[in-house]
Write a protein that holds these residues in place. Structure first.
Motif, PDB file in Angstrom:
ATOM      1  N   VAL A  82       0.842  -1.203   0.000  1.00 36.60           N
ATOM      2  CA  VAL A  82       0.000   0.000   0.000  1.00 36.60           C
ATOM      3  C   VAL A  82       0.878   1.253   0.000  1.00 36.60           C
ATOM      4  O   VAL A  82       0.657   2.200  -0.770  1.00 36.60           O
ATOM      5  CB  VAL A  82      -0.951   0.003   1.204  1.00 36.60           C
ATOM      6  N   ILE A  83       1.883   1.272   0.867  1.00 34.92           N
ATOM      7  CA  ILE A  83       2.774   2.437   0.972  1.00 34.92           C
ATOM      8  C   ILE A  83       3.483   2.700  -0.358  1.00 34.92           C
ATOM      9  O   ILE A  83       3.571   3.839  -0.826  1.00 34.92           O
ATOM     10  CB  ILE A  83       3.806   2.219   2.094  1.00 34.92           C
ATOM     11  N   GLY A  84       3.975   1.648  -0.989  1.00 37.14           N
ATOM     12  CA  GLY A  84       4.666   1.813  -2.262  1.00 37.14           C
ATOM     13  C   GLY A  84       3.770   2.378  -3.347  1.00 37.14           C
ATOM     14  O   GLY A  84       4.175   3.271  -4.103  1.00 37.14           O
ATOM     15  N   ALA A 113      -5.257   9.773 -18.060  1.00 32.73           N
ATOM     16  CA  ALA A 113      -5.684   9.989 -16.677  1.00 32.73           C
ATOM     17  C   ALA A 113      -6.455   8.778 -16.151  1.00 32.73           C
ATOM     18  O   ALA A 113      -6.285   8.372 -14.992  1.00 32.73           O
ATOM     19  CB  ALA A 113      -6.534  11.246 -16.588  1.00 32.73           C
ATOM     20  N   MET A 114      -7.310   8.194 -16.983  1.00 35.09           N
ATOM     21  CA  MET A 114      -8.064   7.016 -16.568  1.00 35.09           C
ATOM     22  C   MET A 114      -7.132   5.844 -16.293  1.00 35.09           C
ATOM     23  O   MET A 114      -7.279   5.128 -15.287  1.00 35.09           O
ATOM     24  CB  MET A 114      -9.080   6.634 -17.652  1.00 35.09           C
ATOM     25  N   LEU A 115      -6.152   5.634 -17.164  1.00 39.39           N
ATOM     26  CA  LEU A 115      -5.204   4.539 -16.989  1.00 39.39           C
ATOM     27  C   LEU A 115      -4.420   4.694 -15.686  1.00 39.39           C
ATOM     28  O   LEU A 115      -4.214   3.724 -14.950  1.00 39.39           O
ATOM     29  CB  LEU A 115      -4.244   4.494 -18.181  1.00 39.39           C
ATOM     30  N   ILE A 116      -4.010   5.918 -15.385  1.00 41.55           N
ATOM     31  CA  ILE A 116      -3.271   6.184 -14.141  1.00 41.55           C
ATOM     32  C   ILE A 116      -4.139   5.901 -12.920  1.00 41.55           C
ATOM     33  O   ILE A 116      -3.700   5.272 -11.950  1.00 41.55           O
ATOM     34  CB  ILE A 116      -2.774   7.642 -14.123  1.00 41.55           C
ATOM     35  N   ARG A 117      -5.399   6.337 -12.956  1.00 39.16           N
ATOM     36  CA  ARG A 117      -6.291   6.116 -11.809  1.00 39.16           C
ATOM     37  C   ARG A 117      -6.529   4.623 -11.581  1.00 39.16           C
ATOM     38  O   ARG A 117      -6.540   4.155 -10.437  1.00 39.16           O
ATOM     39  CB  ARG A 117      -7.619   6.846 -12.029  1.00 39.16           C
ATOM     40  N   ILE A 118      -6.747   3.878 -12.664  1.00 39.77           N
ATOM     41  CA  ILE A 118      -6.965   2.435 -12.524  1.00 39.77           C
ATOM     42  C   ILE A 118      -5.736   1.779 -11.902  1.00 39.77           C
ATOM     43  O   ILE A 118      -5.844   0.954 -10.984  1.00 39.77           O
ATOM     44  CB  ILE A 118      -7.267   1.796 -13.897  1.00 39.77           C
ATOM     45  N   ILE A 153      -4.218   0.128  -4.585  1.00 36.75           N
ATOM     46  CA  ILE A 153      -4.443   0.510  -3.188  1.00 36.75           C
ATOM     47  C   ILE A 153      -5.660  -0.228  -2.624  1.00 36.75           C
ATOM     48  O   ILE A 153      -5.630  -0.736  -1.497  1.00 36.75           O
ATOM     49  CB  ILE A 153      -4.624   2.030  -3.067  1.00 36.75           C
ATOM     50  N   LEU A 154      -6.735  -0.298  -3.407  1.00 35.95           N
ATOM     51  CA  LEU A 154      -7.934  -1.007  -2.957  1.00 35.95           C
ATOM     52  C   LEU A 154      -7.643  -2.495  -2.736  1.00 35.95           C
ATOM     53  O   LEU A 154      -8.109  -3.091  -1.754  1.00 35.95           O
ATOM     54  CB  LEU A 154      -9.056  -0.834  -3.990  1.00 35.95           C
ATOM     55  N   ALA A 155      -6.868  -3.085  -3.645  1.00 33.13           N
ATOM     56  CA  ALA A 155      -6.571  -4.514  -3.532  1.00 33.13           C
ATOM     57  C   ALA A 155      -5.769  -4.828  -2.276  1.00 33.13           C
ATOM     58  O   ALA A 155      -6.146  -5.697  -1.475  1.00 33.13           O
ATOM     59  CB  ALA A 155      -5.817  -4.979  -4.780  1.00 33.13           C
ATOM     60  N   TRP A 156      -4.678  -4.119  -2.070  1.00 36.44           N
ATOM     61  CA  TRP A 156      -3.827  -4.408  -0.917  1.00 36.44           C
ATOM     62  C   TRP A 156      -4.469  -3.937   0.394  1.00 36.44           C
ATOM     63  O   TRP A 156      -4.275  -4.565   1.442  1.00 36.44           O
ATOM     64  CB  TRP A 156      -2.452  -3.767  -1.105  1.00 36.44           C
TER      65      TRP A 156
END
Length: 461
Positions: free
Chosen positions: A320-322, A417-422, A428-431
């Motif tokens: 998450v931190i990374g 921008a969409m690619l970066i957000r995904i 972050i959501l996964a970990w």
């Protein structure tokens, strides 16, 4: 802490030392499995959109629909493994039976015919399901079950699965690092992809045979009711669903697969469109998998000292931190590589503990119910894995299609921008989800008592 051992002749083999050759051979099995896994999670989406020209939304939809069939196949194959009786054992037999179909199915993924759009879509749907729903499930689920049949000693299981995790990471690293350069070397055409897949298939079949030949099943606990009858499918499913750790592990694998699908699917696009060089996909993979391998190599004493849950939790927090660091500058190559390193450490910690946790969950279920259900419990891994990747691929396809992505050489600012957000928020959501779920895993503390109780029960019977 080592599991309590009963020295009676009936179960002595279940705790005997496992030699390096057998551990290495077991690890080779997951290297072979990573051919299809790495291709389908990291490169196949890119191949379908940027080489074959199928729409990104269509590809995502195909992968989502396929996961419903996958869920059915996971349950059926898990049940069949529990009921398998052959001279090669329960799980080893399936590795022997499926290694040639596995190689063929990997090649068929890339032999999309030069036909109309609809014909290509149908072909992709059929071959993708043949590979992942039928063949990969019939190979990987018994392979994962094999570790639970090699020993009942929790420390030896940890070491066996560290071999699997470390060697799996090496296989994933090799596939993702060399595929694009090999394809470029061979002409950067669809034929180049086919030739590369043929080479991968041949090597995989050899490794699977070594795994089959050198690994042994020592745990011979039948999946039967207390009165000696075979466990019907409905009862096996009920036993799994009544095991709270089965449900917990299912969602752990969903979130892990969510992460692997986000990273795997996005890496090639992120390297090409955000970092400006498609060949950096190999670097992203290397900076993630090399720390993962190193982490796995040094993990064994930490698992014994601190427990599987705590080690996995620390790793998830590091991941998450990374990933959060990328918010400072998503286009920075150095920050992208740093995030990969931290995720690699996190993945090494979690996957290094994951398969041993699964074996402990099988023992917990047998302790509670008196019935040992192996294949169906292991299906939590493959089902969760496929469910997570299917949802993620469909979401990726829908979101990128929504902003007009069409696999072109250059994309606009909205698509970037969409690619970066995904890429960032998805990780972050996964970990973060893995961190939360791990807080509820408490088997490490009670496992020695579970084994002691079960050995006493078995001796009495």
């Amino acid at each position: 802490m080592s599991s309590v051992q009963n020295k009676s002749p009936g179960n002595q083999r279940e705790f005997e030392p496992i030699h390096l050759k057998e551990k290495f051979s077991y690890g080779l099995g997951d290297v072979a499995c990573n051919v299809v896994f790495a291709l389908t999670t990291s490169l196949l989406f890119y191949f379908y959109t940027n080489v074959i020209g199928i729409g990104v939304g269509t590809v995502g939809t195909i992968m989502l629909i396929s996961r419903f069939f996958d869920g059915i196949s996971d349950v059926l194959i898990g049940h069949l493994v529990d009921r398998t009786h052959s001279r090669h054992g329960k799980s080893r037999a399936w590795i022997l039976w499926m290694m040639f179909p596995y190689g063929l199915s990997a090649i068929l993924l890339f032999t999309v015919p030069p036909a109309s759009s609809m014909v290509r879509i149908i072909y992709v749907f059929i071959t993708y399901n043949f590979c992942t729903t039928v063949v990969y499930t019939s190979l990987n689920l018994p392979y994962a079950t094999l570790a639970t049949l090699m020993t009942r000693d929790t420390d030896q299981r940890s070491v066996i699965n560290l071999f699997r995790t470390g060697m799996s990471a090496i296989g994933n690293l090799i596939i993702t690092a060399i595929t694009f350069p090999l394809v470029t070397l061979l002409g950067n055409t669809q034929q180049a992809w086919i030739e590369v897949s043929i080479g991968y298939a041949v090597v995989s079949i050899v490794m699977l045979y070594v795994c089959f030949h050198n690994c042994h099943e020592r745990v011979n606990k039948e999946t039967k009711t207390r009165d000696g009858k075979k466990v019907p499918l409905w009862m096996g499913i009920k036993l799994c669903l009544s095991n709270p750790y089965f449900i917990l592990f299912f969602f752990l694998t969903v979130f892990l697969s969510f992460y692997e699908a986000v990273t795997g699917t996005c890496n090639a696009y992120y390297a090409q469109y955000i970092l400006g060089n498609r060949d950096l996909c190999g670097a992203l993979s290397s900076f993630e998998n090399i720390p993962q391998v190193i982490t796995v190599l040094i993990l064994a004493p930490f698992l014994i000292r601190f427990g599987k849950r705590n080690v996995a939790l620390i790793g998830a927090a590091a991941a998450v931190i990374g990933t959060v660091s990328l918010f400072f500058n998503p286009t920075s190559i150095s920050l992208s590589l740093f995030a990969c390193v931290m995720r690699g450490i996190g993945k090494g910690c979690f996957r290094g503990a994951k398969y041993s946790m699964l074996a402990d969950i099988i023992e917990y279920g047998a302790w509670k119910s008196g019935i040992r259900v192996q294949g169906l419990v292991v299906s939590a891994t493959t089902a969760g894995q496929k469910f997570g990747s299917g949802i993620t691929n469909a979401a990726f396809g829908a979101l990128m299609s929504m902003v007009g992505f069409a696999g072109t050489a250059v994309i606009n600012a909205t698509q970037s921008a969409m690619l970066i957000r995904i890429y960032i928020i998805g990780n972050i959501l996964a970990w973060g989800g893995i961190c939360i779920l791990l807080l509820f895993y408490r088997l490490d503390k009670i496992y020695p008592r579970i084994i002691a109780d079960m050995q006493a029960r078995e001796a009495a019977e």
